[in-house]
Write an enzyme that holds these catalytic residues in place. Structure first.
Site, PDB file in Angstrom:
ATOM      1  CB  THR A 186      -0.868  -0.048   1.288  1.00 36.53           C
ATOM      2  OG1 THR A 186      -1.861  -1.184   0.990  1.00 36.53           O
ATOM      3  CG2 THR A 186      -1.693   1.292   1.420  1.00 36.53           C
TER       4      THR A 186
ATOM      5  CB  THR B  22       0.745  -3.695   6.463  1.00 30.70           C
ATOM      6  OG1 THR B  22      -0.642  -3.645   5.933  1.00 30.70           O
ATOM      7  CG2 THR B  22       1.309  -2.273   6.314  1.00 30.70           C
ATOM      8  CG  ASP B  23      -2.491  -7.335   3.806  1.00 27.07           C
ATOM      9  OD1 ASP B  23      -2.670  -6.597   4.655  1.00 27.07           O
ATOM     10  OD2 ASP B  23      -3.216  -7.406   2.902  1.00 27.07           O
TER      11      ASP B  23
HETATM   12  N1  DAS Z   1      -1.686  -4.050  -0.153  1.00 23.66           N
HETATM   13  C1  DAS Z   1      -1.672  -4.787   1.075  1.00 23.66           C
HETATM   14  C2  DAS Z   1      -0.292  -5.555   1.021  1.00 23.66           C
HETATM   15  O1  DAS Z   1       0.429  -5.500   0.208  1.00 23.66           O
HETATM   16  C3  DAS Z   1      -1.887  -3.936   2.371  1.00 23.66           C
HETATM   17  C4  DAS Z   1      -0.733  -3.227   2.940  1.00 23.66           C
HETATM   18  O2  DAS Z   1       0.118  -3.025   1.959  1.00 23.66           O
HETATM   19  O3  DAS Z   1      -1.083  -2.355   3.791  1.00 23.66           O
HETATM   20  O4  DAS Z   1       0.017  -6.262   2.251  1.00 23.66           O
END
Ligand code: DAS
Length: 359
Positions: free
Chosen positions: A47, A127-128
């Site tokens: 993200t 973040t995932d």
């Molecule tokens: N787009 C998601 C990821 O790549 C979520 C994020 O980055 O926050 O994990």
């Protein structure tokens, strides 16, 4: 893999570092050394590197922001470090798994080896699955220089985008002498967490990253990175030089009425290890016990963890448990442990050392 190199001059943002009672003034150190610390920013996507409607049409616009654009969007970042950037990938973190973990660890180890003057590395990441990549790097990057993993909960063009501040603070942390010897860390929302302790706890909030029962390693204020814990004892990094692929390890959830089907399927798919997200302090649904015993007889190493989200699962010399690692991190450690030994007691020993299962 594309590589950019952008060296920038720095100025004098004063960061005071209070660590274990010692107050260090990095600006003074820099003045002595004549140039600011070198930090490599390695971008993988997520993200932080995405634009588009946050809750709506993100699909068409994701993953368009480059490593160089990310650093350019953090005003003053060139005053805290001499930066170089590398575009490792530009994908959502769901596309990052064991192969990418190994490539990333190798790339970072090579950068530290080739550049003795490099103070630290920042990895930008979705973040995932950030906590899994961060923990893998914690276990496989050798030496005492820090790796700081960061990202964003809001895309680059969102109102109140958190990416630039997270990246800015991650670079400060990677440049700071007080960050040495702490392994890989996650920086989100003005806090630094140990990779082995941190987890994503909320789907959308910027304060989603927490370390249950541990708390942050450091508070990152505008003027100070305030470490509130002594450096941990570090175990030797896992050596990847002879590893071509990590063994398959699956996670099986335990729940009321769970049966043998998924366990048998994992074994049939070639799993060398299974991590169980057990109930409570490592309990199993009654329908799972026999299948797990069968898996063990096939040489599959079973590690029992918990689905609760915090707390230890106690182990023994012959029964590997996750300790206080969550199950996704227990999977990372089990994959690496299986590169050293396939013996259940051997794995139990590694888990006791690395996971906090040791009584
Ligand atoms: N787009 C998601 C990821 O790549 C979520 C994020 O980055 O926050 O994990």
């Amino acid at each position: 893999m594309r590589q950019h190199s952008a060296t920038r001059q720095l100025g004098g943002l004063a960061i005071r570092l209070l660590c274990c009672g010692a107050l260090i003034a990095p600006t003074a150190l820099r003045a002595q050394q004549g140039k600011p610390p070198e930090v490599l920013v390695m971008a993988t996507g997520g993200t932080i590197a995405s634009t588009g409607n946050y809750y709506g049409d993100r699909g068409g616009e994701v993953n368009k922001v480059s490593a160089e654009q990310l650093t350019a969007a953090a005003p003053g970042i060139d005053k805290v470090a001499t930066l170089s950037t590398e575009q490792f990938s530009n994908v959502a973190s769901g596309a990052i798994g064991p192969k990418q973990w190994m490539d990333l660890a190798r790339r970072i180890n090579a950068a530290f080896h080739d550049r003795p003057s490099l103070a630290g590395v920042v990895v930008t990441h979705g973040t995932d699955t950030m906590e899994e990549t961060a923990y893998f790097l914690d276990l496989t990057v050798s030496g005492d220089r820090p790796v700081v993993v960061t990202g964003a909960m809001r895309p680059a063009d969102a109102i109140g985008a958190d990416g630039p501040a997270n990246l800015f603070n991650a670079v400060r942390a990677a440049a700071a002498p007080a960050s040495r010897g702490r392994g890989a860390m996650v920086l989100m929302d003005d806090r630094l967490f140990a990779a082995r302790e941190v987890t994503k706890t909320n789907t959308t909030r910027v304060e989603t990253f927490q370390a249950p029962e541990h708390g942050p390693l450091a508070i990152v204020d505008h003027d100070t990175i305030y470490y509130n814990r002594a450096r941990p004892t570090r175990h030797p990094a896992f050596d990847l030089s002879n590893v071509t692929a990590l063994p398959r390890v699956d996670i099986i959830y335990s729940y009321g009425g769970a049966d043998s089907v998924l366990i048998d399927a994992a074994v049939a798919a070639g799993a060398k290890g299974i991590v169980v997200a057990g109930v409570g302090a490592g309990g199993l649904a009654s329908g799972q016990g026999a299948a797990l015993r069968r898996a063990g007889e096939h040489g599959v190493v079973v590690v029992i963890g918990s689905r609760t989200g915090s707390g230890r699962v106690a182990g023994s010399e012959t029964r590997p448990t996750a300790g206080d690692l969550n199950v996704q991190k227990a999977r990372v450690l089990l994959m690496l442990a299986l590169t050293r030994t396939q013996d259940r007691a051997g794995v139990a020993k590694i888990f006791a050392e690395y996971s906090g299962a040791e009584p």
